[in-house]
Motif scaffolding. Structure first.
Motif, mmCIF file in Angstrom:
data_model
loop_
_atom_site.group_PDB
_atom_site.id
_atom_site.type_symbol
_atom_site.label_atom_id
_atom_site.label_comp_id
_atom_site.label_asym_id
_atom_site.label_seq_id
_atom_site.Cartn_x
_atom_site.Cartn_y
_atom_site.Cartn_z
ATOM 1 N N TRP A 110 -24.008 19.208 -54.048
ATOM 2 C CA TRP A 110 -24.555 20.256 -53.630
ATOM 3 C C TRP A 110 -24.974 20.893 -54.806
ATOM 4 C CZ3 TRP A 110 -23.654 25.549 -54.670
ATOM 5 C CH2 TRP A 110 -24.295 26.362 -54.122
ATOM 6 N N LEU A 111 -24.157 20.958 -55.786
ATOM 7 C CA LEU A 111 -24.198 21.864 -57.100
ATOM 8 C C LEU A 111 -25.156 20.936 -57.970
ATOM 9 C CD1 LEU A 111 -20.541 22.713 -58.079
ATOM 10 C CD2 LEU A 111 -22.505 24.368 -57.833
ATOM 11 N N ARG A 112 -24.906 19.673 -57.780
ATOM 12 C CA ARG A 112 -26.288 18.836 -58.762
ATOM 13 C C ARG A 112 -27.560 19.012 -58.284
ATOM 14 N NH1 ARG A 112 -29.818 17.077 -59.988
ATOM 15 N NH2 ARG A 112 -30.419 14.987 -60.941
ATOM 16 N N PHE A 113 -27.737 19.300 -57.065
ATOM 17 C CA PHE A 113 -29.183 19.396 -56.349
ATOM 18 C C PHE A 113 -29.452 20.803 -56.026
ATOM 19 C CE2 PHE A 113 -28.134 14.865 -55.697
ATOM 20 C CZ PHE A 113 -29.143 14.208 -56.540
ATOM 21 N N ALA A 114 -28.574 21.657 -55.986
ATOM 22 C CA ALA A 114 -28.683 23.077 -56.274
ATOM 23 C C ALA A 114 -29.530 23.536 -57.461
ATOM 24 C CB ALA A 114 -27.826 23.998 -55.530
ATOM 25 N N HIS A 115 -29.091 22.786 -58.383
ATOM 26 C CA HIS A 115 -29.485 23.187 -59.855
ATOM 27 C C HIS A 115 -31.076 23.238 -59.815
ATOM 28 C CE1 HIS A 115 -29.971 23.046 -64.172
ATOM 29 N NE2 HIS A 115 -30.402 21.940 -64.186
ATOM 30 N N THR A 116 -31.456 21.957 -59.128
ATOM 31 C CA THR A 116 -33.077 21.682 -59.398
ATOM 32 C C THR A 116 -33.774 22.109 -57.965
ATOM 33 O OG1 THR A 116 -32.804 19.433 -58.305
ATOM 34 C CG2 THR A 116 -32.844 19.611 -60.632
ATOM 35 N N GLY A 117 -32.902 22.891 -57.055
ATOM 36 C CA GLY A 117 -33.414 23.281 -55.920
ATOM 37 C C GLY A 117 -33.838 22.191 -54.905
ATOM 38 N N GLU A 118 -33.588 21.112 -55.259
ATOM 39 C CA GLU A 118 -34.198 20.037 -54.395
ATOM 40 C C GLU A 118 -33.262 19.876 -53.001
ATOM 41 O OE1 GLU A 118 -35.342 16.161 -56.876
ATOM 42 O OE2 GLU A 118 -33.597 17.273 -57.799
ATOM 43 N N PHE A 119 -32.006 20.290 -53.054
ATOM 44 C CA PHE A 119 -31.269 20.331 -51.915
ATOM 45 C C PHE A 119 -31.924 20.943 -50.804
ATOM 46 C CE2 PHE A 119 -27.910 21.278 -49.100
ATOM 47 C CZ PHE A 119 -26.864 20.393 -49.100
ATOM 48 N N TYR A 120 -32.739 21.957 -50.985
ATOM 49 C CA TYR A 120 -33.551 22.647 -49.937
ATOM 50 C C TYR A 120 -35.015 22.339 -49.986
ATOM 51 C CZ TYR A 120 -29.070 25.118 -50.193
ATOM 52 O OH TYR A 120 -27.831 25.652 -49.873
ATOM 53 N N GLY A 121 -35.396 21.190 -50.330
ATOM 54 C CA GLY A 121 -36.470 20.540 -50.182
ATOM 55 C C GLY A 121 -37.717 21.387 -51.205
ATOM 56 N N LEU A 122 -38.930 21.230 -50.746
ATOM 57 C CA LEU A 122 -39.894 22.011 -51.457
ATOM 58 C C LEU A 122 -39.871 23.615 -51.475
ATOM 59 C CD1 LEU A 122 -43.004 20.157 -50.274
ATOM 60 C CD2 LEU A 122 -42.194 20.201 -52.558
ATOM 61 N N THR A 123 -39.042 24.214 -50.658
ATOM 62 C CA THR A 123 -38.904 25.454 -50.788
ATOM 63 C C THR A 123 -37.797 26.135 -51.907
ATOM 64 O OG1 THR A 123 -39.374 25.979 -48.472
ATOM 65 C CG2 THR A 123 -38.208 27.642 -49.385
ATOM 66 N N GLY A 124 -36.737 25.030 -51.840
ATOM 67 C CA GLY A 124 -35.807 25.250 -52.952
ATOM 68 C C GLY A 124 -36.331 25.039 -54.341
ATOM 69 N N GLN A 125 -37.117 23.994 -54.444
ATOM 70 C CA GLN A 125 -37.861 23.684 -55.766
ATOM 71 C C GLN A 125 -38.315 24.651 -56.260
ATOM 72 O OE1 GLN A 125 -38.706 19.379 -54.084
ATOM 73 N NE2 GLN A 125 -38.967 19.329 -56.433
ATOM 74 N N THR A 126 -39.315 25.286 -55.274
ATOM 75 C CA THR A 126 -40.350 26.373 -55.734
ATOM 76 C C THR A 126 -39.425 27.551 -56.201
ATOM 77 O OG1 THR A 126 -41.785 25.852 -54.329
ATOM 78 C CG2 THR A 126 -42.025 28.024 -55.048
ATOM 79 N N ILE A 127 -38.518 28.094 -55.254
ATOM 80 C CA ILE A 127 -37.545 29.059 -55.970
ATOM 81 C C ILE A 127 -36.691 28.825 -57.270
ATOM 82 C CG2 ILE A 127 -35.309 30.246 -55.393
ATOM 83 C CD1 ILE A 127 -36.172 29.940 -52.434
ATOM 84 N N ALA A 128 -36.321 27.575 -57.397
ATOM 85 C CA ALA A 128 -35.699 27.038 -58.644
ATOM 86 C C ALA A 128 -36.848 27.097 -59.889
ATOM 87 C CB ALA A 128 -35.193 25.848 -58.692
ATOM 88 N N GLY A 129 -37.857 26.944 -59.651
ATOM 89 C CA GLY A 129 -39.095 26.876 -60.592
ATOM 90 C C GLY A 129 -39.313 28.336 -60.870
ATOM 91 N N LEU A 130 -39.454 29.067 -59.934
ATOM 92 C CA LEU A 130 -39.799 30.436 -60.045
ATOM 93 C C LEU A 130 -38.548 31.225 -60.880
ATOM 94 C CD1 LEU A 130 -41.486 31.777 -56.727
ATOM 95 C CD2 LEU A 130 -42.495 31.355 -59.068
ATOM 96 N N ALA A 131 -37.316 31.061 -60.638
ATOM 97 C CA ALA A 131 -36.278 31.479 -61.127
ATOM 98 C C ALA A 131 -36.244 30.850 -62.539
ATOM 99 C CB ALA A 131 -34.874 31.068 -60.587
ATOM 100 N N SER A 132 -36.431 29.767 -63.129
ATOM 101 C CA SER A 132 -36.705 29.147 -64.532
ATOM 102 C C SER A 132 -37.655 30.123 -65.186
ATOM 103 C CB SER A 132 -36.966 27.869 -64.500
ATOM 104 O OG SER A 132 -35.933 27.056 -63.954
ATOM 105 N N LEU A 133 -38.807 30.428 -64.526
ATOM 106 C CA LEU A 133 -39.966 31.210 -65.049
ATOM 107 C C LEU A 133 -39.293 32.451 -65.134
ATOM 108 C CD1 LEU A 133 -42.853 31.028 -65.901
ATOM 109 C CD2 LEU A 133 -43.324 31.930 -63.825
ATOM 110 N N GLY A 134 -38.493 33.014 -64.689
ATOM 111 C CA GLY A 134 -37.851 34.192 -64.705
ATOM 112 C C GLY A 134 -37.162 34.274 -66.010
ATOM 113 N N GLY A 135 -36.314 33.137 -66.008
ATOM 114 C CA GLY A 135 -35.474 32.936 -67.356
ATOM 115 C C GLY A 135 -36.135 32.987 -68.551
#
Length: 391
Positions: free
Chosen positions: A331-356
């Motif tokens: 879970w930690l491995r794929f929560a890192h990229t947001g992929e664990f939660y599909g496209l929604t998770g990836q989008t949140i991870a991408g926005l959080a990275s942009l926040g970074g």
């Protein structure tokens, strides 16, 4: 005596200044890698025009035979078939090269588009190793690992520092949401606090997910916290044996693949991709990875082993069969990229990275303003003394 908040602030500032550039690089490349799998799959689809009316896929053994005939100099070692009617099949050869093939006619389409793959490969090297290659990769990994730990500290300490000293609505409003009409300094302060607050939870998950990857103690800690036995450390790579004359090429076995593939489709009707890596032993089981997700969702992936002769299932393993430690680690491995939660998770991870990215920019801007203001105050304090000495 300085208060805890004051001490924490200065440590927060120092860590941000020391690791800021590396965190900025990891954040920018993290944004670029947000939809890597989907973009590559899209590029493969655009390399081929699917038939208007798609029939059934050809048998995997026939697809492998066609690819082997097109490239007889390299043995085929794997095959990936997608349920999407507009997606080609991918045949993998020894040496990590590949061909796209028409899954309905076995016609060779050509090599997968290389431009996007090259771009994502470059972004990955920057993200993981700050572009260091070869023997220097270990150094790059150590630097990004340390910067990631610093980032985790910044996220946690930043949340504490976000809370105003005086708790009232006016103070919270100043750091909770974006405000307009501010000076550049006030704007950077507002953006740093607002972005930090709204992105702190996904950033904490994203950054924490890297710790077990970067450090053996982090991996062990995950298993220990779940009451599980950590896996033994990976053995050091064995020194390659000296060549003894001409090496005989490996022979990969395809017998039994058709029946096993059919059984896997029946076992998982909602399959999205099926992948296999061919064995060199004619008695070895056929192992198929059946995925109902986008490749980064281990809870939607199954590994099914088949008896080569009878196509009966020997083992059917999914996420639920893993130990608690392995599930959390995965879970930690794929929560890192947001992929664990599909496209929604990836989008949140991408926005959080942009926040970074903006957190680093505004943090460094605020630190530089503080430094310049401090230097000016010191200079202003010295001027009367210097004038009196000159008189």
């Amino acid at each position: 005596m300085k208060s805890f908040r004051t001490v924490l602030f200065w440590i927060h500032l120092a860590v941000g200044a020391a690791a800021g550039i590396v965190i900025f690089i990891m954040s920018v490349t993290g944004v670029a890698l947000t939809y890597e799998k989907q973009v590559i799959e899209w590029a493969d689809r655009t390399a081929w025009t699917a038939p208007a009316v798609a029939g059934s896929h050809m048998a995997p053994e026939a697809l492998i035979a066609a690819a082997a005939a097109a490239r007889p100099e390299k043995p085929v070692i794997g095959l990936t078939l997608r349920a999407d009617a507009a997606a080609p099949a991918t045949v993998t050869f020894d040496g990590n090269s590949a061909l796209l093939i028409d899954p309905y006619t076995a016609a060779i389409i050509g090599e997968p588009p290389s431009g996007l793959r090259s771009f994502f490969r470059t972004m990955t090297v920057w993200h993981r190793y700050i572009a260091l290659e070869g023997a220097s990769r270990a150094t790059g990994k150590a630097i990004t690992g340390a910067a990631n730990l610093g980032f985790l500290f910044l996220v946690v300490s930043g949340l504490y520092l976000w809370f105003p000293r005086v708790w009232n609505w006016i103070q919270f409003r100043n750091v909770l949401w974006f405000r307009s009409g501010l000076s550049s300094k006030a704007r950077d302060f507002n953006w740093h606090n607002a972005i930090g607050f709204w992105s702190c939870v996904p950033l904490a998950v994203i950054v924490a997910g890297v710790v077990p990857i970067s450090y053996g103690w982090g991996n062990t800690l995950v298993y220990r916290l779940m009451g599980d036995t950590p896996p033994p450390p990976a053995a050091a790579a064995a020194r390659p044996a000296e060549p003894r004359g001409e090496q005989k090429p490996q022979t990969y076995v395809v017998d039994g693949l058709n029946a096993s593939w059919t059984a896997a489709m029946a076992e998982v009707p909602a399959w999205r991709t099926i992948t296999t890596r061919l064995a060199t032993n004619a008695k070895a089981a056929i192992v198929l990875t059946v995925d109902e997700g986008y490749g980064g969702q281990p809870q939607l992936r199954r590994t099914i082993s088949f008896d080569r002769a009878s196509a009966s299932i020997l083992k059917n393993e999914g996420f639920e069969h893993l130990s608690a430690g392995r599930r959390v680690r995965s879970w930690l491995r794929f929560a890192h990229t947001g992929e664990f939660y599909g496209l929604t998770g990836q989008t949140i991870a991408g926005l959080a990275s942009l926040g970074g990215v903006f957190l680093v920019y505004t943090g460094i801007a605020l630190a530089l303003r503080r430094l310049i203001a401090g230097l000016r105050r010191r200079q202003a304090a010295r001027e009367p003394i210097e004038r009196s000495r000159a008189a």
